[in-house]
Each structure stands twice: as C-alpha cells, then as structure tokens.
Design a protein around this motif. Structure first.
Motif, PDB file in Angstrom:
ATOM      1  N   THR A   1       2.348   9.960 -12.295  1.00 12.91           N
ATOM      2  CA  THR A   1       2.038  10.380 -10.933  1.00 12.91           C
ATOM      3  C   THR A   1       2.730   9.512  -9.900  1.00 12.91           C
ATOM      4  O   THR A   1       3.270  10.035  -8.916  1.00 12.91           O
ATOM      5  CB  THR A   1       0.515  10.374 -10.690  1.00 12.91           C
ATOM      6  N   ILE A   2       2.751   8.200 -10.085  1.00 14.73           N
ATOM      7  CA  ILE A   2       3.411   7.354  -9.088  1.00 14.73           C
ATOM      8  C   ILE A   2       4.901   7.674  -9.003  1.00 14.73           C
ATOM      9  O   ILE A   2       5.470   7.721  -7.912  1.00 14.73           O
ATOM     10  CB  ILE A   2       3.158   5.838  -9.302  1.00 14.73           C
TER      11      ILE A   2
ATOM     12  N   PHE B   1      -1.285   0.830  -7.007  1.00 12.61           N
ATOM     13  CA  PHE B   1      -0.184   0.164  -7.688  1.00 12.61           C
ATOM     14  C   PHE B   1       0.713  -0.528  -6.666  1.00 12.61           C
ATOM     15  O   PHE B   1       0.864  -0.050  -5.544  1.00 12.61           O
ATOM     16  CB  PHE B   1       0.693   1.186  -8.433  1.00 12.61           C
ATOM     17  N   ALA B   2       1.342  -1.621  -7.078  1.00 16.94           N
ATOM     18  CA  ALA B   2       2.472  -2.192  -6.349  1.00 16.94           C
ATOM     19  C   ALA B   2       3.709  -1.655  -7.056  1.00 16.94           C
ATOM     20  O   ALA B   2       3.791  -1.709  -8.291  1.00 16.94           O
ATOM     21  CB  ALA B   2       2.448  -3.706  -6.395  1.00 16.94           C
TER      22      ALA B   2
ATOM     23  N   LEU C   1      -0.419   4.383   3.092  1.00 18.36           N
ATOM     24  CA  LEU C   1       0.412   4.192   1.910  1.00 18.36           C
ATOM     25  C   LEU C   1       0.796   5.541   1.325  1.00 18.36           C
ATOM     26  O   LEU C   1       0.078   6.526   1.488  1.00 18.36           O
ATOM     27  CB  LEU C   1      -0.365   3.393   0.856  1.00 18.36           C
ATOM     28  N   VAL C   2       1.907   5.587   0.609  1.00 22.40           N
ATOM     29  CA  VAL C   2       2.260   6.789  -0.140  1.00 22.40           C
ATOM     30  C   VAL C   2       1.181   6.970  -1.213  1.00 22.40           C
ATOM     31  O   VAL C   2       0.810   6.013  -1.900  1.00 22.40           O
ATOM     32  CB  VAL C   2       3.652   6.669  -0.792  1.00 22.40           C
TER      33      VAL C   2
ATOM     34  N   ALA D   1      -6.567   9.932  -7.988  1.00 18.44           N
ATOM     35  CA  ALA D   1      -5.341   9.854  -7.194  1.00 18.44           C
ATOM     36  C   ALA D   1      -4.764   8.445  -7.300  1.00 18.44           C
ATOM     37  O   ALA D   1      -5.433   7.516  -7.757  1.00 18.44           O
ATOM     38  CB  ALA D   1      -5.638  10.191  -5.733  1.00 18.44           C
ATOM     39  N   VAL D   2      -3.516   8.317  -6.896  1.00 19.65           N
ATOM     40  CA  VAL D   2      -2.839   7.020  -6.865  1.00 19.65           C
ATOM     41  C   VAL D   2      -2.408   6.715  -5.437  1.00 19.65           C
ATOM     42  O   VAL D   2      -2.184   7.622  -4.634  1.00 19.65           O
ATOM     43  CB  VAL D   2      -1.603   6.986  -7.796  1.00 19.65           C
ATOM     44  N   SER D   3      -2.300   5.441  -5.131  1.00 23.29           N
ATOM     45  CA  SER D   3      -1.672   5.006  -3.886  1.00 23.29           C
ATOM     46  C   SER D   3      -0.755   3.845  -4.236  1.00 23.29           C
ATOM     47  O   SER D   3      -0.961   3.181  -5.253  1.00 23.29           O
ATOM     48  CB  SER D   3      -2.707   4.607  -2.835  1.00 23.29           C
ATOM     49  N   MET D   4       0.244   3.626  -3.397  1.00 19.70           N
ATOM     50  CA  MET D   4       1.263   2.648  -3.754  1.00 19.70           C
ATOM     51  C   MET D   4       1.625   1.719  -2.606  1.00 19.70           C
ATOM     52  O   MET D   4       1.895   2.184  -1.504  1.00 19.70           O
ATOM     53  CB  MET D   4       2.516   3.379  -4.225  1.00 19.70           C
TER      54      MET D   4
END
Length: 166
Positions: A79-80, A113-114, A65-66, A39-42
C-alpha cells in the motif's frame, strides 16, 4: 453489528475465553469479531533525508501526510508503494514502520511509516492531491495540520528520528 450478514438473524453475545463477549449467529455458527478499516500514512523524506513532504487534499487548506487505505488482498508495504506512486508519482527506496494509531472518526487503524523517496521531483495526481511541497523538519512541524493524527505521527517521527533506520 446487530444482525448476521449471512442469514439476517439477530446476533447474541457469546463468551469466548480470552476474547470476552463476541457477537454470534447461532444459525450460521459464526462469530463476528470487531471490524475496522486499515490505512497507511507516510513521513516522506527526500533522498538526502533532510526534508519532509506534506500535501493538501480535497480542497482543504491544511498540510497532511500522504496516506491511503489498504485494499483487499494488499499488505501495508504494498500500500505505501502504491499510494506514493499514485499520488506523488514517486517510488519508495526504503521504509521503516513507526507506529499505529486507531482513528475513531473513520473507524480506521492507521499504520505510519517513514519512507525515503527516489527523488524530490513530484508528479502530482491532481485528482488526489491539490498541492505537495517539501519542508525542512522544523517547517514541517510548524506547517502540519494542528491537532491531527498527521501531526501526532510527525511529532513522534521527529522525536524518534535518531533511531529511525530508513
């Protein structure tokens, strides 16, 4: 995993050089390396890069976070973009990978990620997000869910912000 997903035979541990003991099906001649979700978070920044977006989801009164799972056939960068568009209705204009962390509770590798969004205007998908709000860096630090992976990622970002090139 104790049994082969192809034939149902019980797996045995096979020593593989540099990998250790890996579950193996002698009938199918197949190794079963560890599997996990991805998964990703941003850390979502406004265009001026002076505010951070936090959201509330699933009826919980906590800011996070999203984030979202990587779909089969999709890479983290796709994905982001997809998750931000789906949940917040915004496009990402730039991004930088920050760090990853394994989240044992859901057997998930989280990639953080930023990202810089194209606008502060939000078009929230109410099926996915209950509330979304912009915060100053200091407010975000105080408002993020305590003792969460989201908080760990946010604190890491805030410590590294001078070196982040989004």
């Amino acid at each position: 995993m104790k049994y082969c997903e192809q034939c149902g035979k019980e797996l045995v541990l096979k020593s593989i050089e540099k990998e250790g003991k890996i579950p193996y099906c002698s009938s199918c001649d197949k190794l079963y390396f560890p599997m996990f979700n991805t998964a990703v978070s941003m850390i979502a920044l406004n265009p001026k890069k002076d505010r951070i977006l936090l959201i509330k989801q699933y009826g919980k009164n906590r800011n996070i976070l999203v984030a979202g799972y990587v779909n089969k056939g999709e890479n983290a960068e796709e994905t982001i973009q997809r998750e931000m568009k789906e949940e917040i209705g915004r496009d990402i204009i730039s991004y930088q990978y920050l760090k990853g962390s394994y989240y044992e509770k859901t057997n998930t590798l989280m990639l953080n990620f930023a990202v810089v969004l194209d606008s502060e205007t939000l078009d929230i998908d109410k099926e996915e997000v209950d509330e979304a709000k912009w915060f100053s860096f200091e407010e975000a630090k105080n408002e993020i869910a305590k003792n969460s992976l989201a908080e760990q990622f946010l604190l890491y970002f805030l410590d590294m912000y001078k070196n982040v090139k989004v």
